[in-house]
Design an enzyme around this catalytic site. Structure first.
Site, PDB file in Angstrom:
ATOM      1  N   THR A  31     -25.884  -8.591 -14.422  1.00 23.60           N
ATOM      2  CA  THR A  31     -24.437  -7.865 -14.190  1.00 23.60           C
ATOM      3  C   THR A  31     -23.674  -8.532 -14.895  1.00 23.60           C
ATOM      4  O   THR A  31     -23.597 -10.055 -14.967  1.00 23.60           O
ATOM      5  CB  THR A  31     -24.137  -7.683 -12.841  1.00 23.60           C
ATOM      6  OG1 THR A  31     -22.655  -7.281 -12.607  1.00 23.60           O
ATOM      7  CG2 THR A  31     -24.440  -8.903 -11.890  1.00 23.60           C
ATOM      8  N   HIS A  44     -14.524  -0.598 -20.357  1.00 27.30           N
ATOM      9  CA  HIS A  44     -15.921  -0.660 -20.706  1.00 27.30           C
ATOM     10  C   HIS A  44     -16.419  -1.208 -21.975  1.00 27.30           C
ATOM     11  O   HIS A  44     -17.686  -1.400 -22.149  1.00 27.30           O
ATOM     12  CB  HIS A  44     -16.321   0.761 -20.362  1.00 27.30           C
ATOM     13  CG  HIS A  44     -16.461   1.345 -19.044  1.00 27.30           C
ATOM     14  ND1 HIS A  44     -15.671   1.688 -18.567  1.00 27.30           N
ATOM     15  CD2 HIS A  44     -17.775   1.209 -18.146  1.00 27.30           C
ATOM     16  CE1 HIS A  44     -15.867   2.147 -17.187  1.00 27.30           C
ATOM     17  NE2 HIS A  44     -17.040   1.762 -16.915  1.00 27.30           N
ATOM     18  N   ASP A  82     -21.833 -12.117 -10.016  1.00 25.90           N
ATOM     19  CA  ASP A  82     -21.435 -12.215  -8.401  1.00 25.90           C
ATOM     20  C   ASP A  82     -22.616 -12.192  -7.547  1.00 25.90           C
ATOM     21  O   ASP A  82     -22.575 -11.683  -6.304  1.00 25.90           O
ATOM     22  CB  ASP A  82     -20.652 -10.842  -8.003  1.00 25.90           C
ATOM     23  CG  ASP A  82     -21.221  -9.574  -8.555  1.00 25.90           C
ATOM     24  OD1 ASP A  82     -22.183  -9.644  -8.718  1.00 25.90           O
ATOM     25  OD2 ASP A  82     -20.936  -8.510  -7.993  1.00 25.90           O
ATOM     26  N   ASP A 112     -25.738  -6.924  -7.376  1.00 32.84           N
ATOM     27  CA  ASP A 112     -25.892  -6.935  -5.918  1.00 32.84           C
ATOM     28  C   ASP A 112     -25.928  -5.658  -5.009  1.00 32.84           C
ATOM     29  O   ASP A 112     -27.023  -5.638  -4.262  1.00 32.84           O
ATOM     30  CB  ASP A 112     -24.508  -7.390  -5.289  1.00 32.84           C
ATOM     31  CG  ASP A 112     -23.244  -6.543  -5.729  1.00 32.84           C
ATOM     32  OD1 ASP A 112     -23.382  -5.803  -6.764  1.00 32.84           O
ATOM     33  OD2 ASP A 112     -22.202  -6.865  -4.920  1.00 32.84           O
ATOM     34  N   ARG A 143     -26.422   4.920 -11.046  1.00 30.13           N
ATOM     35  CA  ARG A 143     -25.861   4.647  -9.711  1.00 30.13           C
ATOM     36  C   ARG A 143     -26.265   5.487  -8.790  1.00 30.13           C
ATOM     37  O   ARG A 143     -25.968   6.835  -8.864  1.00 30.13           O
ATOM     38  CB  ARG A 143     -24.431   4.372  -9.630  1.00 30.13           C
ATOM     39  CG  ARG A 143     -23.700   3.294 -10.476  1.00 30.13           C
ATOM     40  CD  ARG A 143     -22.351   2.948 -10.188  1.00 30.13           C
ATOM     41  NE  ARG A 143     -21.846   2.284 -11.174  1.00 30.13           N
ATOM     42  CZ  ARG A 143     -21.781   0.895 -11.497  1.00 30.13           C
ATOM     43  NH1 ARG A 143     -22.620   0.284 -10.804  1.00 30.13           N
ATOM     44  NH2 ARG A 143     -21.361   0.287 -12.614  1.00 30.13           N
ATOM     45  N   ASP A 157     -20.773  -9.252 -13.764  1.00 25.26           N
ATOM     46  CA  ASP A 157     -19.793  -9.673 -12.893  1.00 25.26           C
ATOM     47  C   ASP A 157     -20.221 -10.983 -12.421  1.00 25.26           C
ATOM     48  O   ASP A 157     -19.166 -11.849 -12.007  1.00 25.26           O
ATOM     49  CB  ASP A 157     -19.882  -8.812 -11.624  1.00 25.26           C
ATOM     50  CG  ASP A 157     -19.150  -7.628 -12.161  1.00 25.26           C
ATOM     51  OD1 ASP A 157     -18.626  -7.205 -13.007  1.00 25.26           O
ATOM     52  OD2 ASP A 157     -19.378  -6.373 -11.113  1.00 25.26           O
ATOM     53  N   ARG A 213     -15.149  -6.352 -10.694  1.00 21.30           N
ATOM     54  CA  ARG A 213     -15.142  -6.024  -9.464  1.00 21.30           C
ATOM     55  C   ARG A 213     -14.300  -6.984  -8.399  1.00 21.30           C
ATOM     56  O   ARG A 213     -13.193  -7.427  -8.868  1.00 21.30           O
ATOM     57  CB  ARG A 213     -16.436  -5.834  -8.655  1.00 21.30           C
ATOM     58  CG  ARG A 213     -16.843  -4.298  -8.645  1.00 21.30           C
ATOM     59  CD  ARG A 213     -18.155  -4.272  -7.968  1.00 21.30           C
ATOM     60  NE  ARG A 213     -19.007  -3.485  -8.831  1.00 21.30           N
ATOM     61  CZ  ARG A 213     -19.182  -1.959  -8.776  1.00 21.30           C
ATOM     62  NH1 ARG A 213     -18.311  -1.508  -8.105  1.00 21.30           N
ATOM     63  NH2 ARG A 213     -19.852  -1.414  -9.489  1.00 21.30           N
ATOM     64  N   GLY A 243     -24.614  -0.996 -13.161  1.00 20.94           N
ATOM     65  CA  GLY A 243     -23.847  -1.191 -14.593  1.00 20.94           C
ATOM     66  C   GLY A 243     -24.753  -1.892 -15.376  1.00 20.94           C
ATOM     67  O   GLY A 243     -25.433  -2.976 -15.021  1.00 20.94           O
ATOM     68  N   ARG A 284      -3.784 -11.674 -29.241  1.00 24.09           N
ATOM     69  CA  ARG A 284      -2.799 -12.755 -29.313  1.00 24.09           C
ATOM     70  C   ARG A 284      -1.999 -12.655 -30.732  1.00 24.09           C
ATOM     71  O   ARG A 284      -0.888 -12.937 -30.751  1.00 24.09           O
ATOM     72  CB  ARG A 284      -3.506 -14.135 -28.933  1.00 24.09           C
ATOM     73  CG  ARG A 284      -2.549 -15.325 -29.043  1.00 24.09           C
ATOM     74  CD  ARG A 284      -3.274 -16.845 -28.984  1.00 24.09           C
ATOM     75  NE  ARG A 284      -3.544 -16.798 -27.432  1.00 24.09           N
ATOM     76  CZ  ARG A 284      -2.908 -16.943 -26.385  1.00 24.09           C
ATOM     77  NH1 ARG A 284      -1.448 -17.148 -26.924  1.00 24.09           N
ATOM     78  NH2 ARG A 284      -3.144 -17.474 -25.323  1.00 24.09           N
TER      79      ARG A 284
HETATM   80  N1  LIG Z   1     -27.465  -0.163   0.705  1.00 21.98           N
HETATM   81  C1  LIG Z   1     -28.386   0.446  -0.210  1.00 21.98           C
HETATM   82  N2  LIG Z   1     -29.470   1.090  -0.071  1.00 21.98           N
HETATM   83  C2  LIG Z   1     -30.197   1.576  -0.967  1.00 21.98           C
HETATM   84  N3  LIG Z   1     -30.163   1.430  -2.252  1.00 21.98           N
HETATM   85  C3  LIG Z   1     -28.764   0.711  -2.584  1.00 21.98           C
HETATM   86  C4  LIG Z   1     -28.007   0.205  -1.440  1.00 21.98           C
HETATM   87  N4  LIG Z   1     -26.786  -0.209  -2.017  1.00 21.98           N
HETATM   88  C5  LIG Z   1     -26.744   0.092  -3.485  1.00 21.98           C
HETATM   89  N5  LIG Z   1     -28.062   0.817  -3.767  1.00 21.98           N
HETATM   90  C6  LIG Z   1     -28.870   1.119  -4.823  1.00 21.98           C
HETATM   91  O1  LIG Z   1     -28.442   0.388  -6.012  1.00 21.98           O
HETATM   92  C7  LIG Z   1     -27.716   0.912  -7.220  1.00 21.98           C
HETATM   93  C8  LIG Z   1     -26.863   0.089  -7.972  1.00 21.98           C
HETATM   94  O2  LIG Z   1     -25.788  -0.803  -7.014  1.00 21.98           O
HETATM   95  P1  LIG Z   1     -24.455  -0.842  -7.868  1.00 21.98           P
HETATM   96  O3  LIG Z   1     -23.607  -1.437  -6.811  1.00 21.98           O
HETATM   97  O4  LIG Z   1     -23.873   0.350  -8.240  1.00 21.98           O
HETATM   98  O5  LIG Z   1     -24.649  -1.628  -9.112  1.00 21.98           O
HETATM   99  P2  LIG Z   1     -25.009  -3.245  -9.188  1.00 21.98           P
HETATM  100  O6  LIG Z   1     -26.533  -3.311  -8.849  1.00 21.98           O
HETATM  101  O7  LIG Z   1     -25.101  -3.613 -10.518  1.00 21.98           O
HETATM  102  O8  LIG Z   1     -24.391  -4.136  -8.379  1.00 21.98           O
HETATM  103  C9  LIG Z   1     -27.137   2.028  -6.456  1.00 21.98           C
HETATM  104  O9  LIG Z   1     -26.540   2.990  -7.221  1.00 21.98           O
HETATM  105  C10 LIG Z   1     -28.023   2.486  -5.259  1.00 21.98           C
HETATM  106  O10 LIG Z   1     -28.916   3.227  -6.009  1.00 21.98           O
HETATM  107  O1  LIG Z   2     -19.119   1.939 -14.930  1.00 21.41           O
HETATM  108  P1  LIG Z   2     -18.432   2.193 -13.703  1.00 21.41           P
HETATM  109  O2  LIG Z   2     -19.460   2.789 -12.845  1.00 21.41           O
HETATM  110  O3  LIG Z   2     -17.140   2.625 -13.778  1.00 21.41           O
HETATM  111  O4  LIG Z   2     -18.421   0.689 -12.858  1.00 21.41           O
HETATM  112  C1  LIG Z   2     -17.539  -0.343 -13.554  1.00 21.41           C
HETATM  113  C2  LIG Z   2     -17.794  -1.520 -12.532  1.00 21.41           C
HETATM  114  O5  LIG Z   2     -19.100  -1.863 -13.251  1.00 21.41           O
HETATM  115  C3  LIG Z   2     -18.936  -3.245 -13.588  1.00 21.41           C
HETATM  116  O6  LIG Z   2     -18.676  -3.483 -15.068  1.00 21.41           O
HETATM  117  C4  LIG Z   2     -20.360  -3.924 -13.593  1.00 21.41           C
HETATM  118  O7  LIG Z   2     -20.505  -4.009 -11.884  1.00 21.41           O
HETATM  119  P2  LIG Z   2     -21.992  -3.706 -11.415  1.00 21.41           P
HETATM  120  O8  LIG Z   2     -22.841  -4.725 -12.484  1.00 21.41           O
HETATM  121  O9  LIG Z   2     -22.022  -4.068 -10.184  1.00 21.41           O
HETATM  122  O10 LIG Z   2     -22.550  -2.470 -11.612  1.00 21.41           O
HETATM  123  C5  LIG Z   2     -17.652  -3.893 -12.940  1.00 21.41           C
HETATM  124  O11 LIG Z   2     -17.198  -5.017 -13.531  1.00 21.41           O
HETATM  125  C6  LIG Z   2     -16.667  -2.665 -12.867  1.00 21.41           C
HETATM  126  O12 LIG Z   2     -16.122  -2.800 -11.680  1.00 21.41           O
HETATM  127 MG   LIG Z   3     -22.668  -5.328  -8.350  1.00 23.13          MG
END
Ligand SMILES: Nc1ncnc2c1ncn2[C@@H]1O[C@H](COP(=O)(O)OP(=O)(O)O)[C@@H](O)[C@H]1O
Ligand SMILES: O=P(O)(O)OC[C@H]1O[C@](O)(COP(=O)(O)O)[C@@H](O)[C@@H]1O
Ligand SMILES: [Mg+2]
Length: 328
Positions: A130, A257, A134, A107, A76, A132, A176, A15, A159
């Site tokens: 991010t 969003h 997190d 993450d 993603r 989040d 999330r 994201g 409000r």
């Molecule tokens: N287990 C994994 N192995 C390889 N790439 C990963 C794995 N998990 C996530 N990724 C890569 O990282 C990208 C971003 O992860 P995502 O969870 O969508 O967002 P964020 O990094 O913001 O948490 C994924 O779309 C994928 O390309």
């Molecule tokens: O834009 P998408 O793909 O619908 O994802 C929504 C998710 O992305 C976020 O905005 C950001 O999450 P990440 O940083 O893990 O991508 C979350 O808060 C939300 O749940």
């Molecule tokens: Mg994330």
């Protein structure tokens, strides 16, 4: 002695988050200042696989510090989760003699970066980007502060109308499985209650809280619901509450969003600049599989493994306690 690093690439993944552009600017300019050839990868890991990797100079990052989103785009990318995807990505970096990769993301991005570094020996530094908040090892992730500011601006507007109509609003926010945005937004907007993924809050408890407000002449109320709450989203919770508590007309708003966009706050611009600068300096020292983060207003490194696995949600318990007290 400085390791022999000549070429570094940077990407944004997962994201998008406000402040990513300020961070890209800092990465590119710090690299160039140190005599490194800098490359930008378009669309996160997808760009590594599609060979969408372009040289960047100091002027490629002009006039972006104030912009939301990411000029490098993001994605993603499912293919990067496969062994084949990791191999193709590596071949494309190798073809350009790129020895270091800086990933700005959350993450998921870090999980991918760790696999990639372990499999192919590429030097990887992570920057927590991010909304989040997190990840362990950084009090704030990039974009989190701006997202909270965006959320409270929206809640302030809700409000006004909630108060004019004597209504109860359930407002769903992102995060999330992290309740960080919800908790800070609740404090800053003076919400009556907040529901977080990390805490069990029964409908009974919530109804009791709302009853208590109604009995002391509260004419409207705001309840913030974090999207990851176990009892469902804002619509589900509003329905359950409505069955038991009917003092006000009830409405639901999902902020969605809009929380991810907008010009970064000064905090996120400065954080992005500091983290980008620090990430390049780390990679030039020869570090790998580290995340640069902010702890107590100082930049520290944490292993990506710890950032992911010691993932204690960073809920500030004093704030949680405060929401109850300050909303009587
Ligand atoms: N287990 C994994 N192995 C390889 N790439 C990963 C794995 N998990 C996530 N990724 C890569 O990282 C990208 C971003 O992860 P995502 O969870 O969508 O967002 P964020 O990094 O913001 O948490 C994924 O779309 C994928 O390309
Ligand atoms: O834009 P998408 O793909 O619908 O994802 C929504 C998710 O992305 C976020 O905005 C950001 O999450 P990440 O940083 O893990 O991508 C979350 O808060 C939300 O749940
Ligand atoms: Mg994330």
């Amino acid at each position: 002695m400085r390791p022999n690093i000549k070429n570094i690439a940077v990407l944004t993944s997962g994201g998008d988050a406000p402040g990513m552009n300020a961070c890209i600017r800092a990465v590119v300019r710090t690299g160039i200042y140190n005599g490194i050839n800098m490359f930008g990868v378009l669309q996160g890991y997808q760009g590594l696989i599609n060979n969408n990797i372009n040289p960047m100079d100091a002027r490629s990052v002009s006039n972006i510090i104030h912009l939301g989103g990411t000029i490098l785009k993001t994605a993603r990318c499912l293919e990067f989760k496969t062994e084949e995807g990791l191999d193709i990505a590596f071949a494309n970096l190798k073809a350009r003699d790129i020895d270091g990769l800086i990933v700005i993301g959350g993450d998921g991005t870090f999980t991918g970066a760790q696999r990639f570094a372990k499999k192919h020996g590429v030097k990887v530094i992570g920057i927590p980007g991010t909304i989040d908040n997190d990840l362990s090892g950084s009090d704030f992730t990039l974009g989190y502060d701006t997202a909270i500011n965006t959320v409270i601006e929206a809640i302030d507007k809700i409000r006004d109308t909630a108060d004019s109509h004597d209504r109860l609003f359930f407002i769903e926010v992102m995060g999330r499985d992290s309740g960080c945005i919800a908790l800070r937004s609740a404090i800053a907007s003076g919400a009556e209650a907040v529901l977080l993924p990390e805490r069990e809050t029964s409908v009974d408890e919530l109804v009791a809280q709302l009853e208590s407000g109604a009995s002391t002449k509260k004419s409207s109320s705001i309840v913030i619901v974090s999207e990851g709450h176990k009892d469902g989203g804002a619509y589900d919770i509003a329905k359950k509450v409505k069955e038991r508590f009917n003092h006000y007309d009830t409405k639901v708003t999902i902020l969605g969003h809009l929380q991810r966009g907008g010009s970064p706050s000064s905090f996120d611009r400065i954080l992005g600049s500091r983290l980008g600068f620090a990430a390049v300096n780390e990679i030039l020292k020869g570090s790998t599989m580290q995340m640069v983060g902010l702890r107590g207003n100082e930049i520290h490194t944490t292993s990506i493994e710890d950032a992911l696995t010691k993932h204690s949600f960073k809920l500030e318990n004093d704030l949680l306690e405060m929401t109850k007290v300050l909303s009587i």
